[in-house]
Design an enzyme around this catalytic site. Structure first.
Site, PDB file in Angstrom:
ATOM      1  N   GLU A 141       9.864   7.765 -16.938  1.00  0.00           N
ATOM      2  CA  GLU A 141       8.482   8.190 -17.182  1.00  0.00           C
ATOM      3  C   GLU A 141       8.016   7.748 -18.558  1.00  0.00           C
ATOM      4  O   GLU A 141       6.864   7.358 -18.752  1.00  0.00           O
ATOM      5  CB  GLU A 141       8.378   9.711 -17.043  1.00  0.00           C
ATOM      6  CG  GLU A 141       8.535  10.160 -15.603  1.00  0.00           C
ATOM      7  CD  GLU A 141       8.711  11.663 -15.451  1.00  0.00           C
ATOM      8  OE1 GLU A 141       8.249  12.202 -14.460  1.00  0.00           O
ATOM      9  OE2 GLU A 141       9.324  12.293 -16.334  1.00  0.00           O
ATOM     10  N   SER A 194      15.100  20.942 -16.643  1.00  0.00           N
ATOM     11  CA  SER A 194      13.916  21.759 -16.880  1.00  0.00           C
ATOM     12  C   SER A 194      14.341  23.028 -17.604  1.00  0.00           C
ATOM     13  O   SER A 194      15.418  23.571 -17.347  1.00  0.00           O
ATOM     14  CB  SER A 194      13.271  22.107 -15.539  1.00  0.00           C
ATOM     15  OG  SER A 194      12.511  23.296 -15.665  1.00  0.00           O
ATOM     16  N   LYS A 245      16.521  21.246 -11.577  1.00  0.00           N
ATOM     17  CA  LYS A 245      15.820  19.986 -11.832  1.00  0.00           C
ATOM     18  C   LYS A 245      16.651  18.960 -12.591  1.00  0.00           C
ATOM     19  O   LYS A 245      17.441  19.284 -13.462  1.00  0.00           O
ATOM     20  CB  LYS A 245      14.533  20.252 -12.642  1.00  0.00           C
ATOM     21  CG  LYS A 245      13.496  21.019 -11.877  1.00  0.00           C
ATOM     22  CD  LYS A 245      12.700  20.148 -10.929  1.00  0.00           C
ATOM     23  CE  LYS A 245      11.813  19.282 -11.688  1.00  0.00           C
ATOM     24  NZ  LYS A 245      10.486  19.133 -11.564  1.00  0.00           N
ATOM     25  N   HIS A 273       0.839  -1.226   0.000  1.00  0.00           N
ATOM     26  CA  HIS A 273       0.000   0.000   0.000  1.00  0.00           C
ATOM     27  C   HIS A 273       0.863   1.261   0.000  1.00  0.00           C
ATOM     28  O   HIS A 273       0.419   2.304   0.481  1.00  0.00           O
ATOM     29  CB  HIS A 273      -0.942   0.041   1.214  1.00  0.00           C
ATOM     30  CG  HIS A 273      -1.659  -1.246   1.461  1.00  0.00           C
ATOM     31  ND1 HIS A 273      -2.873  -1.548   0.882  1.00  0.00           N
ATOM     32  CD2 HIS A 273      -1.315  -2.335   2.189  1.00  0.00           C
ATOM     33  CE1 HIS A 273      -3.255  -2.752   1.275  1.00  0.00           C
ATOM     34  NE2 HIS A 273      -2.319  -3.265   2.061  1.00  0.00           N
TER      35      HIS A 273
END
Ligand code: ARG
Length: 461
Positions: free
Chosen positions: A290, A277, A283, A156
């Site tokens: 992804e 970024s 970043k 979980h």
């Protein structure tokens, strides 16, 4: 020029051609089409349809075309042929005239495309298996580099019990091994030869179908001509296997994205597989991971699309079936790229073992150990579970981990607690107690890791 112009008085509209033509994508099967045609020409010669000289001329021309295809010298973009089969036949007619016009005797594009596509899928499943083995190797190497590391195990997405990092790696090894076995399984069913099934009813020429199948590396000929030209199960199985494997890749990516987050801080990814970024200078984004997760959408979509395309089709061939290719070709490309980039990501990552250990020790992940300790003191597990729960509550109130609670406080909850409880609460204790087959103890995990490495070495992979 279309292959079927005789009974038509008007040419195709340009919009029809745009919808109908498959050469822009089925050109990937050029090599397979030529290989099938060489074998077909030999079969026609043995059946007395082509003279030895005619067969030789065809085989020579096809071999030349194969070489040109390999060298990227065939100009598909300039061609007006509708598909790869017409393209090859037109090239032969161009070169050989009437001899070229004889090749399609007794054959249909229906058994031809079914054969070509099986050959294409067979070849790609072989190279995808290699990609999967490479990824497995990367997982094993990653586990090897961090043999001692302990991370939190989750259910979980809550810290549950500590596990060896190598155990996490080996979980994905199991998944990718299953993907390989699914590929091997589909290869067995795929390996029957449709050629000689004609348009749908079989061919009138006495070709030797066993010999054709054997020459093309198939185990046997397909047994029913209607099924042979209209079966696309092998594409569906490929798409299902790819979807399942992409789901595995995606779950691994999701785990790694989380481990890489500022909140977890378990690992760093290499510069080669991340991006920055345009606005926020600090970043470093896990784009490769992804995209592995993101590309599942189109792959699952291709499986769904072909299932829906096939479900209402009457026997035998229908043009709807031409829709089997673009999704499958894209899927094979995407799956291949994702397997390769996953390998690169694993090779590039560095684990922050100290931070992992710290996180694994937090979150009361040793509460199960406490319950098991009480079981050893003769308390039924359900009661021990309840007592351990009360200890967690008391520890939460004191804002400290269980192992920092004074013995008196523990004994106030249950008089069975003694000094010997503290070693039980140590991180390694809980991990190494799970020394059962499939469990996370350092010993079982290292054994499993060496076993897997040995398996790969034995197979020369
Ligand atoms: N391009 C077609 C396909 O991929 C080849 C088969 C065409 N057969 C036919 N009867 N029109 O399915």
């Amino acid at each position: 020029m279309a292959l079927w112009g005789g009974r038509f008085s008007a040419g195709s509209s340009s919009m029809f051609r745009q919808v109908n033509d498959s050469l822009p994508f089925d050109q990937v099967m050029a090599a397979q089409d030529m290989q099938g045609s060489i074998v077909w020409s030999r079969a026609l010669h043995k059946a007395g349809v082509l003279s030895e000289q005619e067969q030789q001329q065809l085989e020579d021309a096809l071999t030349r075309l194969q070489r040109q295809a390999e060298a990227g010298e065939l100009d598909f973009a300039a061609s007006t042929e509708e598909d790869i089969h017409s393209f090859v036949e037109a090239a032969l007619i161009d070169e050989l005239g009437d001899v070229g016009r004889k090749l399609h005797t007794g054959r249909s594009r229906n058994d031809q495309v079914a054969t070509d596509f099986r050959l294409w899928v067979r070849e790609h499943t072989d190279s995808l298996k290699q990609d999967l083995y490479q990824l497995i190797r990367a997982l094993l190497n990653t586990a090897n580099r961090h043999q001692e590391a302990i991370i939190p195990g989750y259910t979980h997405l809550q810290r549950a019990q500590p596990i060896m990092f190598a155990h996490w790696c080996l979980a994905y090894v199991e998944m990718f091994k299953r993907d390989i076995s699914r590929l091997e399984d589909l290869q067995k069913r795929l390996n029957q030869c449709p050629l000689g099934s004609g348009a749908l009813a079989g061919t009138t020429y006495p070709v030797d179908r066993d010999d054709i199948a054997q020459q093309l590396g198939f185990d046997s000929p397909c047994l029913n001509s209607l099924d042979a030209v209209s079966d696309r199960d092998f594409v569906l199985e490929l798409l299902f296997t790819a979807s399942t494997s992409m789901m595995h890749i995606s779950r691994m990516a999701e785990d790694l994205i989380f481990y890489n987050s500022g909140e977890a801080g378990f690992l760093q990814l290499g510069d080669t597989v991340t991006s920055g970024s345009s606005l926020m200078p600090q970043k470093k984004n896990p784009d490769a991971l992804e995209l592995m997760r993101g590309k599942c959408g189109r792959v699952f979509g291709a499986l769904q699309a072909l299932l829906v395309t096939m479900k209402g089709l009457p026997l035998a061939y229908n043009k709807d079936m031409q829709e089997d290719k673009e999704g499958a070709i894209d899927t094979v490309n995407q799956w291949h790229c994702c397997l390769c980039i996953a390998t690169e990501v694993l090779d590039s990552l560095s684990l922050n073992e100290t931070r992992c250990r710290e996180a694994a020790a937090q979150g009361y992940a040793n509460a199960t150990e406490l319950a098991d300790y009480l079981v050893e003191k003769g308390i039924p597990f359900r009661t021990g579970h309840d007592i351990a729960g009360k200890v967690v509550l008391a520890a939460l109130e004191q804002s400290c981990p269980i192992e920092d609670m004074p013995l008196a406080d523990l004994q106030a909850i249950c008089d069975k607690f003694d000094d010997d409880v503290y070693p039980v609460l140590q991180l390694e204790y809980g991990v190494n107690k799970r020394n059962i087959l499939g469990g996370t103890s350092a010993k079982t995990v290292i054994q499993a890791l060496y076993q897997e490495l040995e398996n790969l070495d034995k197979q020369g992979l």
